[in-house]
Design a protein around this motif. Sequence first.
Motif, PDB file in Angstrom:
ATOM      1  N   GLY A   1     -22.433  24.463 -18.170  1.00  0.00           N
ATOM      2  CA  GLY A   1     -22.055  23.086 -18.490  1.00  0.00           C
ATOM      3  C   GLY A   1     -22.257  22.752 -19.956  1.00  0.00           C
TER       4      GLY A   1
ATOM      5  N   ASP B   1     -18.403  16.868 -16.044  1.00  0.00           N
ATOM      6  CA  ASP B   1     -18.816  16.785 -17.450  1.00  0.00           C
ATOM      7  C   ASP B   1     -19.865  15.707 -17.700  1.00  0.00           C
ATOM      8  N   ASP B   2     -20.644  15.396 -16.677  1.00  0.00           N
ATOM      9  CA  ASP B   2     -21.734  14.429 -16.822  1.00  0.00           C
ATOM     10  C   ASP B   2     -23.035  15.212 -16.967  1.00  0.00           C
TER      11      ASP B   2
ATOM     12  N   ARG C   1     -19.625  24.791 -22.038  1.00  0.00           N
ATOM     13  CA  ARG C   1     -18.276  24.229 -21.842  1.00  0.00           C
ATOM     14  C   ARG C   1     -18.153  22.857 -22.499  1.00  0.00           C
ATOM     15  N   GLY C   2     -19.258  22.125 -22.550  1.00  0.00           N
ATOM     16  CA  GLY C   2     -19.248  20.802 -23.170  1.00  0.00           C
ATOM     17  C   GLY C   2     -19.491  20.837 -24.665  1.00  0.00           C
TER      18      GLY C   2
END
Length: 446
Positions: free
Chosen positions: A134, A108-109, A137-138
Motif C-alpha cells: 500500500g 488507498d486509505d 503503490r501510494g
Amino acid sequence: MNLYLQIDKPNKALSIFSDLVSSLKPDGFSAVAALTACGRNQDLRNGRVVHGMVIRFELCDEPILCNALIDMYSRNGNVLRAKTVFDVMGVRDVVSWTSLLNGFVKCDDMVSARKVFDEMPVRNVVSWTGMIVGFVRGKVSVNGLELFREMVGDGVFPTEITVVAVLSGCADIGALDFGRSVHGFVSKSVLVRDMAVNNALIDMYSKSGSLESGLEIFYGMGCKDLFTWTTTISGLALHGKGRPAVELFDNMLASGLTPNMVTYVAVLSACGHSGLIEEGKLLFKNMIHINGFKPTIHHYGCMVDLLGRAGCVQEAIEFIECMPMRPDAVIWRSLLSACLGKGDLKLAEMAAKKVIELEPDNDGVYILLWNFYRNANQWDDASKTIKMMRSQRIKKQPGCSWIELNGIVHEFLAEDSMSYIRPDMYIVLETVINELKHDIDDLLFE
C-alpha cells in the motif's frame, strides 16, 4: 465449488451455488465459497445476495463466514461495509484484521490501514505485506521501506510479493544501498531463484543508477520470461543505451519469445533516447504488420518523442495529425520540448496551449514557457506567463529528493519547514556552504 475456485473459475462456482440454494439450505462452507467467488469476480450485487442468505439462515456466528464477508466487501471496494461486519464480530482472528486492512489499502486509505495495522493483536506476513504494498503503490515508498525493516527485525520472513514491493519502492526513490541490502538478504534464501524477484532486482538496479548490476542478474538468470527481457530493455533505454536495447530486443525474438505492447514501448523509448530514427520507424511498422498489434497512445507518444528529440518537428506534427485517436498531454508536451529545442516559438505556444487545455493544472508547461521566454529575453511574455499561473491559482509543485545514509532513506521537500531539520543537519549544511564559498573564492582569484 471449491474445485472451480482452485482453477480460478469463480463464475462456475457461483453457478453451482445458485443451483444448490434452489433446492437446499446453504451451509457455512458453501456460503464461504460463494462469497470468495464474488470477491474474486468483483461481483458486489451477488455478494450482497449471499450476505442476505447468511443473515436469513443465521450463519453469522461462524468466524470463517464473517471473514469471507469482510474479504468480499473489501475486494469490491466497499470497505465501510466490511468495517461494519468487522465491528459486530464476536471473535476476530488475524484473518479478520488482515482482510479489513487490505480493504483500506485497496481503497488507498493508508491512514485507516495503518490504524488497523497498529491495533492488530497479532500480525502475519500477509498483513505486513499489505501495508508495504500500500505504501509503495501510494508513492510513500520511504514508509514502506521502514516497515520492511521492522518486519525483518520482528523475525517475519517475507514472501516474494513483499520483496518485489520493497524493490519497487527502492526503484521509485533510487535507494540503491537499501536495494543492495535486500538483494543480499534474498541471495541467502530460496527467493534467489524466484523469477519475479530477479525481475524486480533488474528494475531496481536499472532505475537506481547501477545498470551493470542489473545486466549481471539478467545474464546470470537461467530462465527468462517476457517481463525479464522487457525490464532489461527498459533499463537500457533509461540509460540512453539505444543500440544495445535494440540488439537485446532482437535477441529476445531469436529466443522464440513474442513481444507484447509493453516491450514495444520499451524498445521505442530506447530508440528515442538514442536518436535511432530509422530503427524506431521499422520497429513501429513491424509491431503493426508482423505482430498485428494496434498501436496505443503510448506507442504514438514514443514515436512523437523520437522524432522530436531528433529535431524532426514537422514530421512529428504530421505524425500527430495522422493519429487515429486524440493526442494526449504527454504527446503535446513532447512536441513542446522539441519546439523549444529548435527555438520555434510559434509552434511551442501552440503545443503549450494544447497541454493547458488537457491539463489546466499542470505547472510544468508554464515553467517551460517561462524559461523559453526568459532565455529569449522576451520578458513581457515571461511576465504574462507567471501572471497566468497566478490567475489560475496554479502553484509550482515542490521538488522532492531522497538521501540514503547508512541504509536509512531521508525524504526532503523543497518547501519543507526549516524546523524539520535537526541541529546536526544544520552543522552539515553550514560545512557544505562554507566549502562551496571557499571553492568559489579560489576560482575567482586564480
